[in-house]
Motif scaffolding. Structure first.
Motif, PDB file in Angstrom:
ATOM      1  N   THR A 191      85.891  -1.353  25.977  1.00  7.11           N
ATOM      2  CA  THR A 191      86.055  -1.223  27.303  1.00  7.11           C
ATOM      3  C   THR A 191      84.931  -1.927  28.363  1.00  7.11           C
ATOM      4  N   SER A 192      83.790  -2.302  27.570  1.00  3.55           N
ATOM      5  CA  SER A 192      82.807  -2.799  28.265  1.00  3.55           C
ATOM      6  C   SER A 192      82.811  -4.243  28.858  1.00  3.55           C
ATOM      7  N   ARG A 193      82.228  -4.679  29.856  1.00  6.72           N
ATOM      8  CA  ARG A 193      82.667  -5.964  30.444  1.00  6.72           C
ATOM      9  C   ARG A 193      82.338  -7.179  29.244  1.00  6.72           C
ATOM     10  N   THR A 194      81.269  -6.617  28.613  1.00  9.16           N
ATOM     11  CA  THR A 194      80.615  -7.755  27.466  1.00  9.16           C
ATOM     12  C   THR A 194      81.018  -7.377  25.953  1.00  9.16           C
ATOM     13  N   ILE A 195      81.801  -6.457  26.023  1.00 12.82           N
ATOM     14  CA  ILE A 195      82.180  -5.992  24.693  1.00 12.82           C
ATOM     15  C   ILE A 195      81.016  -5.441  23.874  1.00 12.82           C
ATOM     16  N   ALA A 196      80.094  -4.889  24.576  1.00 13.62           N
ATOM     17  CA  ALA A 196      78.674  -4.641  23.841  1.00 13.62           C
ATOM     18  C   ALA A 196      78.732  -3.785  22.583  1.00 13.62           C
ATOM     19  N   PRO A 197      77.728  -3.988  21.710  1.00 14.32           N
ATOM     20  CA  PRO A 197      77.738  -3.142  20.460  1.00 14.32           C
ATOM     21  C   PRO A 197      77.620  -1.662  21.012  1.00 14.32           C
ATOM     22  N   VAL A 198      77.995  -0.760  20.136  1.00 18.70           N
ATOM     23  CA  VAL A 198      77.637   0.712  20.494  1.00 18.70           C
ATOM     24  C   VAL A 198      76.224   0.970  20.511  1.00 18.70           C
ATOM     25  N   ASP A 199      75.775   2.198  20.907  1.00 20.74           N
ATOM     26  CA  ASP A 199      74.353   2.744  20.944  1.00 20.74           C
ATOM     27  C   ASP A 199      74.236   3.136  19.499  1.00 20.74           C
ATOM     28  N   ASP A 200      72.740   3.607  19.488  1.00 26.27           N
ATOM     29  CA  ASP A 200      72.315   3.706  18.041  1.00 26.27           C
ATOM     30  C   ASP A 200      73.066   5.069  17.152  1.00 26.27           C
ATOM     31  N   PRO A 201      73.235   6.242  18.039  1.00 28.39           N
ATOM     32  CA  PRO A 201      73.930   7.379  17.565  1.00 28.39           C
ATOM     33  C   PRO A 201      75.406   6.797  16.999  1.00 28.39           C
ATOM     34  N   ALA A 202      76.256   6.229  17.833  1.00 24.34           N
ATOM     35  CA  ALA A 202      77.546   5.862  17.529  1.00 24.34           C
ATOM     36  C   ALA A 202      77.319   5.066  16.075  1.00 24.34           C
ATOM     37  N   TYR A 203      76.381   4.103  16.223  1.00 25.46           N
ATOM     38  CA  TYR A 203      76.348   2.982  14.928  1.00 25.46           C
ATOM     39  C   TYR A 203      75.919   3.885  13.736  1.00 25.46           C
ATOM     40  N   ARG A 204      75.035   4.966  13.893  1.00 24.85           N
ATOM     41  CA  ARG A 204      74.663   5.704  12.688  1.00 24.85           C
ATOM     42  C   ARG A 204      75.653   6.385  12.185  1.00 24.85           C
ATOM     43  N   ASP A 205      76.445   6.818  13.057  1.00 24.61           N
ATOM     44  CA  ASP A 205      77.730   7.895  12.761  1.00 24.61           C
ATOM     45  C   ASP A 205      78.854   6.964  11.891  1.00 24.61           C
ATOM     46  N   LEU A 206      79.031   5.808  12.362  1.00 26.47           N
ATOM     47  CA  LEU A 206      80.039   5.221  11.523  1.00 26.47           C
ATOM     48  C   LEU A 206      79.313   4.377  10.447  1.00 26.47           C
ATOM     49  N   LEU A 207      78.091   4.211  10.167  1.00 27.26           N
ATOM     50  CA  LEU A 207      77.598   3.859   8.979  1.00 27.26           C
ATOM     51  C   LEU A 207      77.428   5.192   8.017  1.00 27.26           C
ATOM     52  N   GLY A 208      77.251   6.219   8.640  1.00 34.85           N
ATOM     53  CA  GLY A 208      77.157   7.514   7.657  1.00 34.85           C
ATOM     54  C   GLY A 208      78.508   7.600   7.087  1.00 34.85           C
ATOM     55  N   GLU A 209      79.714   7.643   8.091  1.00 37.16           N
ATOM     56  CA  GLU A 209      81.043   8.021   7.700  1.00 37.16           C
ATOM     57  C   GLU A 209      81.608   6.768   6.648  1.00 37.16           C
ATOM     58  N   LEU A 210      81.117   5.752   6.694  1.00 35.69           N
ATOM     59  CA  LEU A 210      81.591   4.638   5.508  1.00 35.69           C
ATOM     60  C   LEU A 210      80.806   5.002   4.287  1.00 35.69           C
ATOM     61  N   ILE A 211      79.612   5.133   4.165  1.00 29.26           N
ATOM     62  CA  ILE A 211      79.119   5.518   3.050  1.00 29.26           C
ATOM     63  C   ILE A 211      79.755   6.694   2.581  1.00 29.26           C
ATOM     64  N   ALA A 212      79.500   7.543   3.034  1.00 24.21           N
ATOM     65  CA  ALA A 212      80.272   8.921   2.617  1.00 24.21           C
ATOM     66  C   ALA A 212      81.669   8.687   2.063  1.00 24.21           C
ATOM     67  N   LEU A 213      82.493   8.051   2.677  1.00 27.69           N
ATOM     68  CA  LEU A 213      83.834   7.822   2.396  1.00 27.69           C
ATOM     69  C   LEU A 213      84.008   6.935   0.920  1.00 27.69           C
ATOM     70  N   ALA A 214      83.198   5.814   1.055  1.00 25.02           N
ATOM     71  CA  ALA A 214      83.102   4.761  -0.178  1.00 25.02           C
ATOM     72  C   ALA A 214      82.712   5.812  -1.263  1.00 25.02           C
ATOM     73  N   SER A 215      81.418   6.529  -1.113  1.00 24.25           N
ATOM     74  CA  SER A 215      81.107   7.365  -2.154  1.00 24.25           C
ATOM     75  C   SER A 215      82.148   8.240  -2.901  1.00 24.25           C
ATOM     76  N   THR A 216      82.720   8.804  -2.050  1.00 24.64           N
ATOM     77  CA  THR A 216      83.895   9.716  -2.443  1.00 24.64           C
ATOM     78  C   THR A 216      85.054   9.153  -3.176  1.00 24.64           C
TER      79      THR A 216
END
Length: 234
Positions: A191-216
């Protein structure tokens, strides 16, 4: 495992890379021009040719920057179309290096990342077994890929070079149909004007979710192969 994709770079220093910066591809072109000047010095027309090349590269960079408002507008429209048919409300807006003309997805060419940057914006959904990417194009046709998480063997912090911009990415490597793939996934605010990358917490949350799902998923696949060795053989 070493990444071989030209658009992908693994993070070599502690901490997260910056969310966005101007791509270094312009500097690389100019460095090649400087080298050409050195090689051609003393030859008739060599200096003029090198200066002409430097001018062309500079003009190309300026034109691409001037077109950013159009590129971002097209990217937002592409994201809206890609997000609509998502199966659930947890679809995530992303930018990736994926080219869906083959399966598993190949790396987007540097030429397309310059000329049609809006096609790299996609919708991503995750479940217990798969990572799905969807890309919308003309007339709302959909392209994409569904990748098995138990076949993912590397998830790392890094960056992806999209020609005019370098953005912080989650680097995912794996295999499908016996072929290797390497993707850079950049979670963005669609929704941002320049389709900006998300902030640090959102990036870390998605990274952690991907790692957890792939490991499971990998653990579950390992249990199935041990219980049914013939069915689980790759």
């Amino acid at each position: 495992m070493e990444l071989s994709g030209v658009l992908l770079r693994r993070r070599s220093r502690p901490g997260l890379p910056r969310r966005r910066r101007i791509a270094t591809v312009h500097a690389a072109f100019l460095a090649l021009v400087v080298g050409a000047v050195a090689l051609l010095e003393g030859r008739d027309g060599g200096l003029s040719a090198a200066l002409g090349a430097a001018t062309a590269v500079t003009v190309m960079a300026l034109v691409s920057f001037a077109l950013w408002p159009l590129y971002f507008a097209l990217g937002r429209a592409n994201l809206r179309s890609a997000m609509q048919p998502a199966d659930d409300h947890r679809a995530i807006a992303v930018r990736t290096t994926a080219d869906f003309s083959t399966f598993p997805p190949a790396e987007l060419s540097i030429v397309l990342s310059w000329l049609r940057p809006w096609i790299s914006y996609q919708a991503m959904t995750l479940d217990e077994h798969t990572l799905t990417l969807r890309n919308a194009g003309r007339r709302r046709w959909l392209a994409g890929a569904r990748l098995r998480l138990d076949r993912v063997d590397s998830i790392e912090v890094g960056t992806a070079n999209f020609g005019t911009l370098v953005e912080r990415a989650i680097l995912v490597s794996g295999s499908a149909n016996g072929t290797r793939y390497e993707l850079g996934i950049v979670p963005v605010d669609g929704t941002s004007r320049t389709i900006a990358p998300v902030d640090d917490p959102a990036y870390r949350d998605l990274l952690g979710e991907l790692i957890a799902l792939a490991s499971t998923a990998e653990s579950a696949a390992g249990r199935v192969r041990s219980e049914h060795p013939q069915e689980g053989r790759r």
